[in-house]
Design a protein around this motif. Structure first.
Motif, mmCIF file in Angstrom:
data_model
loop_
_atom_site.group_PDB
_atom_site.id
_atom_site.type_symbol
_atom_site.label_atom_id
_atom_site.label_comp_id
_atom_site.label_asym_id
_atom_site.label_seq_id
_atom_site.Cartn_x
_atom_site.Cartn_y
_atom_site.Cartn_z
ATOM 1 N N MET A 94 0.846 -1.199 0.000
ATOM 2 C CA MET A 94 0.000 0.000 0.000
ATOM 3 C C MET A 94 0.872 1.236 0.000
ATOM 4 S SD MET A 94 -2.843 1.247 2.831
ATOM 5 C CE MET A 94 -4.129 0.166 2.285
ATOM 6 N N ASP A 95 0.440 2.220 -0.784
ATOM 7 C CA ASP A 95 1.107 3.510 -0.814
ATOM 8 C C ASP A 95 1.049 4.118 0.586
ATOM 9 O OD1 ASP A 95 1.877 6.134 -1.085
ATOM 10 O OD2 ASP A 95 0.636 6.550 -2.841
ATOM 11 N N PRO A 96 2.207 4.438 1.196
ATOM 12 C CA PRO A 96 2.203 4.959 2.562
ATOM 13 C C PRO A 96 1.456 6.282 2.700
ATOM 14 C CG PRO A 96 4.373 5.204 1.561
ATOM 15 C CD PRO A 96 3.572 4.326 0.655
ATOM 16 N N LEU A 97 1.200 6.976 1.581
ATOM 17 C CA LEU A 97 0.474 8.236 1.639
ATOM 18 C C LEU A 97 -1.022 8.066 1.389
ATOM 19 C CD1 LEU A 97 2.959 10.580 -0.276
ATOM 20 C CD2 LEU A 97 2.728 10.220 2.190
ATOM 21 N N SER A 98 -1.439 6.871 0.999
ATOM 22 C CA SER A 98 -2.852 6.643 0.727
ATOM 23 C C SER A 98 -3.622 6.441 2.025
ATOM 24 C CB SER A 98 -3.031 5.422 -0.183
ATOM 25 O OG SER A 98 -2.598 4.249 0.492
ATOM 26 N N LYS A 99 -4.916 6.698 1.963
ATOM 27 C CA LYS A 99 -5.764 6.498 3.135
ATOM 28 C C LYS A 99 -6.043 5.014 3.342
ATOM 29 C CE LYS A 99 -8.257 10.919 3.065
ATOM 30 N NZ LYS A 99 -9.597 11.548 3.112
ATOM 31 N N ILE A 100 -6.049 4.620 4.614
ATOM 32 C CA ILE A 100 -6.396 3.235 4.932
ATOM 33 C C ILE A 100 -7.917 3.110 4.903
ATOM 34 C CG2 ILE A 100 -6.332 1.412 6.669
ATOM 35 C CD1 ILE A 100 -3.759 2.597 7.721
ATOM 36 N N PRO A 101 -8.452 2.153 4.120
ATOM 37 C CA PRO A 101 -9.907 1.977 4.091
ATOM 38 C C PRO A 101 -10.408 1.237 5.334
ATOM 39 C CG PRO A 101 -8.855 0.404 2.636
ATOM 40 C CD PRO A 101 -7.757 1.287 3.165
ATOM 41 N N VAL A 102 -11.563 1.665 5.811
ATOM 42 C CA VAL A 102 -12.196 1.061 6.980
ATOM 43 C C VAL A 102 -13.596 0.599 6.595
ATOM 44 C CG1 VAL A 102 -13.120 1.486 9.285
ATOM 45 C CG2 VAL A 102 -10.925 2.478 8.633
ATOM 46 N N THR A 103 -13.937 -0.606 6.966
ATOM 47 C CA THR A 103 -15.303 -1.086 6.789
ATOM 48 C C THR A 103 -15.970 -1.165 8.152
ATOM 49 O OG1 THR A 103 -14.796 -2.344 4.792
ATOM 50 C CG2 THR A 103 -16.747 -3.015 6.037
ATOM 51 N N VAL A 104 -17.094 -0.471 8.302
ATOM 52 C CA VAL A 104 -17.863 -0.494 9.538
ATOM 53 C C VAL A 104 -18.944 -1.558 9.405
ATOM 54 C CG1 VAL A 104 -19.390 0.810 11.070
ATOM 55 C CG2 VAL A 104 -17.421 1.939 10.000
ATOM 56 N N ILE A 105 -18.935 -2.513 10.317
ATOM 57 C CA ILE A 105 -19.903 -3.610 10.293
ATOM 58 C C ILE A 105 -20.847 -3.432 11.468
ATOM 59 C CG2 ILE A 105 -20.203 -6.118 10.401
ATOM 60 C CD1 ILE A 105 -17.413 -6.348 9.115
ATOM 61 N N THR A 106 -22.077 -3.123 11.154
ATOM 62 C CA THR A 106 -23.071 -2.830 12.180
ATOM 63 C C THR A 106 -24.231 -3.808 12.057
ATOM 64 O OG1 THR A 106 -24.404 -1.044 13.151
ATOM 65 C CG2 THR A 106 -24.300 -1.143 10.745
ATOM 66 N N GLY A 107 -25.108 -3.796 13.024
ATOM 67 C CA GLY A 107 -26.248 -4.707 12.983
ATOM 68 C C GLY A 107 -26.759 -4.964 14.378
ATOM 69 N N PHE A 108 -27.985 -5.430 14.432
ATOM 70 C CA PHE A 108 -28.631 -5.637 15.715
ATOM 71 C C PHE A 108 -27.974 -6.781 16.476
ATOM 72 C CE2 PHE A 108 -32.457 -6.576 18.396
ATOM 73 C CZ PHE A 108 -32.457 -5.372 19.052
ATOM 74 N N LEU A 109 -28.317 -6.907 17.734
ATOM 75 C CA LEU A 109 -27.742 -7.932 18.602
ATOM 76 C C LEU A 109 -27.862 -9.323 17.993
ATOM 77 C CD1 LEU A 109 -29.389 -6.617 21.866
ATOM 78 C CD2 LEU A 109 -26.972 -6.493 21.325
ATOM 79 N N GLY A 110 -26.741 -10.009 17.888
ATOM 80 C CA GLY A 110 -26.749 -11.389 17.414
ATOM 81 C C GLY A 110 -26.995 -11.561 15.937
ATOM 82 N N ALA A 111 -26.822 -10.508 15.145
ATOM 83 C CA ALA A 111 -27.093 -10.619 13.713
ATOM 84 C C ALA A 111 -26.020 -11.405 12.967
ATOM 85 C CB ALA A 111 -27.231 -9.225 13.094
ATOM 86 N N GLY A 112 -24.851 -11.584 13.580
ATOM 87 C CA GLY A 112 -23.801 -12.377 12.943
ATOM 88 C C GLY A 112 -22.579 -11.580 12.531
ATOM 89 N N LYS A 113 -22.336 -10.448 13.191
ATOM 90 C CA LYS A 113 -21.200 -9.599 12.819
ATOM 91 C C LYS A 113 -19.868 -10.320 13.024
ATOM 92 C CE LYS A 113 -22.450 -6.277 15.677
ATOM 93 N NZ LYS A 113 -23.700 -6.889 16.182
ATOM 94 N N THR A 114 -19.712 -10.973 14.168
ATOM 95 C CA THR A 114 -18.448 -11.668 14.443
ATOM 96 C C THR A 114 -18.233 -12.812 13.461
ATOM 97 O OG1 THR A 114 -18.633 -11.104 16.789
ATOM 98 C CG2 THR A 114 -17.110 -12.865 16.213
ATOM 99 N N THR A 115 -19.300 -13.527 13.118
ATOM 100 C CA THR A 115 -19.193 -14.616 12.140
ATOM 101 C C THR A 115 -18.728 -14.087 10.795
ATOM 102 O OG1 THR A 115 -20.952 -15.847 13.257
ATOM 103 C CG2 THR A 115 -20.477 -16.458 10.991
ATOM 104 N N LEU A 116 -19.259 -12.942 10.370
ATOM 105 C CA LEU A 116 -18.832 -12.347 9.102
ATOM 106 C C LEU A 116 -17.360 -11.968 9.161
ATOM 107 C CD1 LEU A 116 -19.357 -11.092 6.316
ATOM 108 C CD2 LEU A 116 -20.023 -8.981 7.496
ATOM 109 N N ILE A 117 -16.913 -11.355 10.253
ATOM 110 C CA ILE A 117 -15.515 -10.946 10.349
ATOM 111 C C ILE A 117 -14.591 -12.162 10.337
ATOM 112 C CG2 ILE A 117 -13.806 -9.843 11.850
ATOM 113 C CD1 ILE A 117 -15.910 -7.801 12.609
ATOM 114 N N ARG A 118 -14.992 -13.231 10.997
ATOM 115 C CA ARG A 118 -14.186 -14.461 10.945
ATOM 116 C C ARG A 118 -14.025 -14.924 9.504
ATOM 117 N NH1 ARG A 118 -16.344 -18.780 15.297
ATOM 118 N NH2 ARG A 118 -14.631 -19.947 14.369
ATOM 119 N N HIS A 119 -15.114 -14.867 8.739
ATOM 120 C CA HIS A 119 -15.043 -15.269 7.325
ATOM 121 C C HIS A 119 -14.088 -14.365 6.553
ATOM 122 C CE1 HIS A 119 -16.294 -16.681 3.374
ATOM 123 N NE2 HIS A 119 -16.546 -15.416 3.030
ATOM 124 N N LEU A 120 -14.156 -13.060 6.801
ATOM 125 C CA LEU A 120 -13.258 -12.135 6.106
ATOM 126 C C LEU A 120 -11.805 -12.375 6.499
ATOM 127 C CD1 LEU A 120 -15.375 -8.852 6.383
ATOM 128 C CD2 LEU A 120 -15.108 -10.328 4.371
#
Length: 349
Positions: free
Chosen positions: A1-27
């Protein structure tokens, strides 16, 4: 990555128990050649999701790249917690190519997006996209509000009043802020429920959104990473119930930690948790359980009456202890009553 480029961030939101942690494990298991970092924010002082993710650490996302912020919503503690944590992740010896942020199930995403305009980080980081997860079966059944029919009847009786519950506002704000919505646990819902969930989300969305059904968090990472949404510059298109407010409160929700001895009967414990949902309107239960005679710890994840449990790994040097985090609306939290149900059902007093 270009040291001057912005680091991209993905915000993962959702209601209680929707599966956010499971999705991150997959990623994490499918990083597409990217070095990842993960920030996990949990509601309550005892973290579970961060521990789960650290168990999946590897060369592309080592354990030091996984940071957990507990006992405080990151969008309410920007200066004290969020900004320093993001700066620490950007300063890692090997700069991450992409940062994943798992918000708590009670978080409002828009105040978090506003934080990316802070002078300390705005030139170095950008919100690649906001991914909202919604439990297909739960949304189809209208569980984001205690009783949708009653709410709608009250609103119809007096249009000058806003009778929406805190739960529905959380759901609506998360959908309104999203770039993509994932209908999770699609294998537990039939075609009619999936269609009903889609309709409910489309009714709340302020603009047309991609809505994708997924099972066990499995989705091609190319569909949700690399969106280049620059969401922090697109706030006007993401309306919120709290627009114009200086901050927001989570006093509508509360959390209690229940410590128990070793459990003799895991099935009885799961029934006790389901009973809490039925009798005390408990929204979410998660934690680790020590089962008598078993060297493995048992991970428990519950959303309402749906309880899942699995033995995930040996206790090792970690003290054997049963500790459950229970989340509900503030008026439904009675620690003594919660513990009484768990103790009586598991025959552990």
């Amino acid at each position: 990555m270009d040291p001057l480029s912005k680091i991209p961030v993905t915000v993962i939101t959702g209601f209680l128990g929707a599966g956010k942690t499971t999705l991150i494990r997959h990623l994490m298991q499918n990083p597409q050649g990217k070095r990842l970092a993960v920030l996990v924010n949990e509601f309550g002082s005892v973290g579970v999701d961060g521990e789960i993710l650290k168990g999946c650490a590897d060369d592309m996302c080592p354990e030091e790249n996984i940071v957990e912020l507990a006992n405080g919503c990151i969008c309410c503690t920007v200066a004290d917690d969020f900004i320093p944590t993001i700066e620490a992740l950007m300063a890692l010896p090997q700069r991450p190519d992409h940062i994943l942020i798992e918000t708590s199930g009670l978080a409002l995403p828009k105040p978090l997006l506003k934080a990316f305009d802070w002078p300390a980080i705005r030139s170095r980081i950008t919100v690649d996209g906001v991914i909202a997860l919604a439990d297909a079966e739960a949304v189809a059944a209208g569980r984001f509000a205690p009783d949708v029919a009653v709410v709608e009847a009250q609103r119809a009786a007096d249009e000058s009043l806003d009778h929406e519950t805190p739960l529905s506002e959380v759901f609506e704000d998360q959908i309104a802020c999203a770039d993509i919505v994932l209908l999770t646990k699609a294998d537990l819902a039939d075609a009619a429920a999936i269609a009903a969930a889609r309709a409910a989300i489309e009714a709340e969305a302020p603009r047309r959104l991609p809505i994708l059904a997924v099972e066990d968090g499995r989705i091609d990472p190319r569909l949700i990473l690399g969106l280049n949404a620059a969401a922090e510059d697109d706030l006007a298109a993401r309306p919120s119930h709290h627009d114009g407010a200086d901050d927001h409160e989570h006093d509508d929700f509360d959390t209690v930690v229940i410590d128990l001895p070793e459990i003799a009967d895991p099935e009885a414990l799961q029934e006790a948790i389901a009973r809490l949902a039925r009798e005390q309107n408990i929204l979410r239960v998660k934690g680790y359980v020590a089962v008598r005679g078993r060297p493995m710890r048992m991970l428990v994840q519950a959303v309402g009456e749906r309880v899942r449990a699995q033995f995930d790994r040996p206790w090792g040097e970690t003290p054997r202890a049963t500790r459950l985090v229970v989340i509900a609306e503030h008026h439904d939290v009675d620690p003594a009553a919660i513990r009484a149900v768990l103790a009586s059902e598991t025959q552990e007093v």
